[in-house]
Design an enzyme around this catalytic site. Structure first.
Site, short mmCIF file in Angstrom:
data_model
loop_
_atom_site.label_atom_id
_atom_site.label_comp_id
_atom_site.label_asym_id
_atom_site.label_seq_id
_atom_site.Cartn_x
_atom_site.Cartn_y
_atom_site.Cartn_z
N ASP A 178 114.30 -6.61 33.90
CA ASP A 178 115.30 -5.71 33.34
C ASP A 178 116.51 -5.55 34.26
O ASP A 178 116.85 -4.44 34.66
CB ASP A 178 114.60 -4.36 33.09
CG ASP A 178 115.50 -3.34 32.42
OD1 ASP A 178 116.35 -3.75 31.61
OD2 ASP A 178 115.35 -2.14 32.72
N GLU A 422 105.11 -5.28 38.36
CA GLU A 422 104.62 -5.24 36.97
C GLU A 422 104.13 -6.59 36.44
O GLU A 422 104.52 -7.01 35.35
CB GLU A 422 105.70 -4.66 36.04
CG GLU A 422 106.02 -3.22 36.37
CD GLU A 422 107.10 -2.60 35.47
OE1 GLU A 422 107.66 -3.31 34.62
OE2 GLU A 422 107.35 -1.39 35.64
N TYR A 475 105.82 5.67 32.92
CA TYR A 475 106.90 6.24 32.09
C TYR A 475 106.34 7.07 30.94
O TYR A 475 106.74 6.88 29.80
CB TYR A 475 107.81 5.12 31.57
CG TYR A 475 108.64 4.49 32.66
CD1 TYR A 475 109.90 4.99 32.98
CD2 TYR A 475 108.15 3.43 33.41
CE1 TYR A 475 110.65 4.45 34.01
CE2 TYR A 475 108.90 2.87 34.44
CZ TYR A 475 110.15 3.38 34.73
OH TYR A 475 110.89 2.85 35.75
N GLU A 511 107.62 3.83 40.50
CA GLU A 511 108.66 4.04 39.48
C GLU A 511 108.22 5.16 38.56
O GLU A 511 107.07 5.19 38.11
CB GLU A 511 108.84 2.80 38.57
CG GLU A 511 109.64 1.69 39.17
CD GLU A 511 109.89 0.53 38.18
OE1 GLU A 511 109.87 0.75 36.94
OE2 GLU A 511 110.09 -0.59 38.66
C1 E9O Z 1 110.64 -2.28 35.80
C2 E9O Z 1 112.10 -2.03 35.94
O1 E9O Z 1 112.74 -3.19 36.38
N1 E9O Z 1 109.97 -1.14 35.20
C3 E9O Z 1 110.60 -0.79 33.91
C4 E9O Z 1 112.01 -0.30 34.19
C5 E9O Z 1 112.72 0.28 32.95
O2 E9O Z 1 113.56 1.17 33.12
C6 E9O Z 1 112.72 -1.52 34.64
O3 E9O Z 1 114.09 -1.33 34.80
O4 E9O Z 1 112.48 -0.16 31.85
C7 E9O Z 1 109.76 0.04 33.07
C8 E9O Z 1 108.75 -0.78 32.33
C9 E9O Z 1 108.16 -0.02 31.23
C10 E9O Z 1 107.68 -0.95 30.17
C11 E9O Z 1 107.59 -0.26 28.86
C12 E9O Z 1 108.13 -1.13 27.78
C13 E9O Z 1 108.27 -0.40 26.49
C14 E9O Z 1 109.25 -1.13 25.61
C15 E9O Z 1 109.78 -0.26 24.55
#
Ligand code: E9O
Length: 604
Positions: A178, A422, A475, A511
């Site tokens: 990302d 990840e 998250y 994170e």
């Molecule tokens: C890696 C980071 O590079 N972790 C991500 C970060 C983000 O903000 C990204 O910038 O997305 C979170 C991964 C969460 C995966 C959930 C995916 C759901 C898709 C709708």
């Protein structure tokens, strides 16, 4: 061979090749015109239309041309340079060194290929003395290719969109990682000299003894010693000296420092960041080489529930970052690095993670000096498909770990290696893969613990058994439970308990966070407002506090600042989870984090 940072000394001179270069992308369909027409064999300007391009910088955001911004393929750079006649005396190595270019690079000097490098973030160099001309300009040509595939790090799948109804065809990546795939010569380009016999590598590892002294084990690698010549060496640190004869290209020993000045993080000491000069001199056949390596004396250890720096528990309160700036992309510049350091300190950050690749050496130098703790991450982000775990990736991954450790091993600020971000660590192929990377990394550097940022479940992950510290990316109140900032605490508490039960190891969050567009406000909060980001983050804090006294060793917010990504429906000119805007101005949450981090630090 080592990757010592180019430095002046009484036996070495450094010359900068940064500045304005000539630049040209290859617009042919297969991006192969430059090779067919041998653009490296002549001045790039004589091959066709070039533009001017600054180095170091990503090329993507410098022009107003979207086909350069989104370019995938070979990009070409060249420039002329002069060297003084005295460098061409036959007794001098003239080394051309790139701090980093993204992703695959080929370098020519005066039309001769001198080196290639695979991977976007680490230095590469070659002795070019034999190819240089006296009394006329020399030319360096660079072809750099930002194409990623299933076996690059990061891996990505590329799609070619050539619908004849589009005014021009284009390439895109599907999002296995990302952040924007910025490309070009991202780090400084330098020429430096050494004598023919030279100090090729230095490493220094500190152990603290019961009696308060420090044992500093040093290894110096020496190159270019001729035939049966003997080489002698002298080293000194903190007034303690040692000397001897180089055997099999190595000088090794241990310095005992009785009253050492220790390197401390700025959150653990009022005199943080004490750096000292480890001076090395080698002499052979009338040649002398001198190098001064900056070192900090400190020791890192992991217990069942703590991370210890010099025997004191260290809490990683901080952020995960990116190398990402307006205009410069992933290029670096001292003013921007310094601003980030000052902002980290303004927010009372103790530590950050170099998500998702090794950062510039210049940044690590600043962290050394300021006492900011760093978790150094490899570029292995987005290992998702089984094919991403193939042997060719594994082989490259091991090579990247070797280069990264060779480059960064002497930075006291770097206290732990993160070997991936990840990955699908629940796949059967992942077990052996991570076992190999972890064992090799530990072999390369037994002095630092190993971790990776995990987003799999405690019951399916197969990689954490090989780690020293567990890092989790979570998250709960952003990608799940949209609109409910209050839903993170419960699942977070449950998960931490489960992970701890399965692995009796220290755990931290690498994170967590939520998106906010600076200037968007609403109460009650809704997603993308500054209020929502603040409450989403705060929802985790009571849980962190619950476990902080036991096995929970850190909390890193995603992200330090907003950053550029590929264009996508869920991204608003980039990822907006920054505590700061991309221009480094604070959002609401930054102020609250600053307060919390101050009390965490003072409570320590
Ligand atoms: C890696 C980071 O590079 N972790 C991500 C970060 C983000 O903000 C990204 O910038 O997305 C979170 C991964 C969460 C995966 C959930 C995916 C759901 C898709 C709708």
């Amino acid at each position: 061979e080592g990757l010592l940072y180019p430095k002046d000394s009484s036996s070495r001179l450094v010359k900068d090749l940064d500045g304005i270069w000539h630049f040209r992308i290859d617009r042919s369909e297969l991006r192969d015109e430059g090779f067919k027409e041998k653009w490296y064999s002549q001045a790039l300007q004589s091959t066709g239309k070039t533009i001017l391009m600054p180095v170091p910088a990503s090329f993507n955001d410098i022009t107003q041309d979207p086909s350069i911004r989104d370019y995938v393929g070979w990009a070409w750079y060249d420039r002329n340079f002069w060297v003084p006649d005295s460098w061409l005396d036959g007794k001098t190595r003239v080394v051309l060194r790139f701090g980093g270019a993204h992703y695959y690079t080929i370098v020519w000097v005066n039309g001769n290929e001198v080196m290639t490098h695979d991977g976007g973030h680490l230095p590469f160099e070659a002795d070019i003395a034999g190819l240089l001309d006296k009394g006329q300009p020399n030319r360096v040509t660079v072809a750099v290719n930002n194409t990623l595939d299933a076996h690059t790090l990061p891996p990505a799948a590329i799609t070619f969109h050539d619908n004849p109804r589009y005014s021009y065809p284009y390439y895109s990546y599907d999002g296995q990682f990302d952040f924007f795939n910025y490309a070009g010569i991202h780090r400084s380009v330098k020429l430096y000299t050494t004598p023919k016999a030279y100090i090729s590598d230095i490493s220094v590892v500190t152990e603290l003894e019961e009696d308060g002294s420090a044992s500093v084990a040093y290894t110096v690698m020496v190159g270019g010693v001729e035939g049966n010549n003997e080489a002698t060496y002298e080293v000194s640190l903190s007034g303690v000296k040692d000397s001897g004869t180089v055997t099999d290209g190595l000088a090794k020993g241990t310095l005992k420092i009785t009253d050492p000045t220790l390197w401390w993080p700025w959150t653990l000491s009022s005199t943080p960041g004490a750096m000292q000069s480890f001076q090395v001199q080698i002499t052979t056949g009338g040649l002398t080489d001198v190098y001064r390596q900056s070192v900090g004396l400190r020791e890192v250890k992991v217990t069942e529930d703590q991370f210890l720096i010099n025997g004191k528990p260290f809490y990683f309160h901080g952020v995960s970052k990116h190398e990402d700036w307006d205009i410069l992309g992933k290029g670096i510049n001292d003013a921007l690095l310094m601003k980030d350091i000052n902002l980290l300190k303004w927010m009372n950050v103790a530590a950050f993670r170099t998500s998702h690749y090794p950062y510039a050496e210049e940044m690590l130098d600043l962290c050394d000096k300021e006492g900011i703790v760093v978790i150094g991450e490899s570029p292995a982000v987005g290992l998702q498909l089984e094919d991403n775990f193939a042997n060719v990736t594994l082989h490259h991954h091991l090579e990247v770990m070797r280069e990264m450790i060779t480059r960064d091993k002497n930075h006291p600020s770097v206290v732990m290696w993160s070997i991936a971000n990840e990955p699908h660590s629940d796949l059967p192929v992942a077990e052996n893969y991570f076992k190999t990377v972890a064992f090799t990394t530990r072999d390369l550097d037994p002095s630092r613990p190993i971790t990776f940022a995990c987003n799999q479940a405690y019951y399916s992950d197969k990689a954490n058994q090989f780690m020293d510290v567990i890092m989790l990316n979570r998250y709960f109140n952003w990608y799940d439970n949209n609109g409910r900032a209050d839903t993170a605490a419960d699942p977070m508490r449950y998960e931490l308990q489960q992970w701890r039960e399965v692995h009796k190891k220290p755990i931290m969050i690498s994170e967590y966070g939520a998106g906010a567009i600076a200037g968007f406000h609403k109460d009650p909060p809704v997603m993308w407002t500054e209020e929502f980001q603040l409450s989403a983050i705060m929802d985790y804090w009571p849980v962190f506090d619950e476990f902080r006294k036991t096995f929970f060793i850190g909390e890193l917010i995603w992200n330090f600042a907003d950053f550029q990504t590929a264009q996508a429906a869920g991204r608003v000119d980039g990822n907006r989870k920054g505590l700061l805007t991309r221009e480094r101005q604070p959002k609401l949450a930054a102020h609250a984090v600053k307060q919390r981090y101050l009390s965490l630090w003072q409570g320590n």
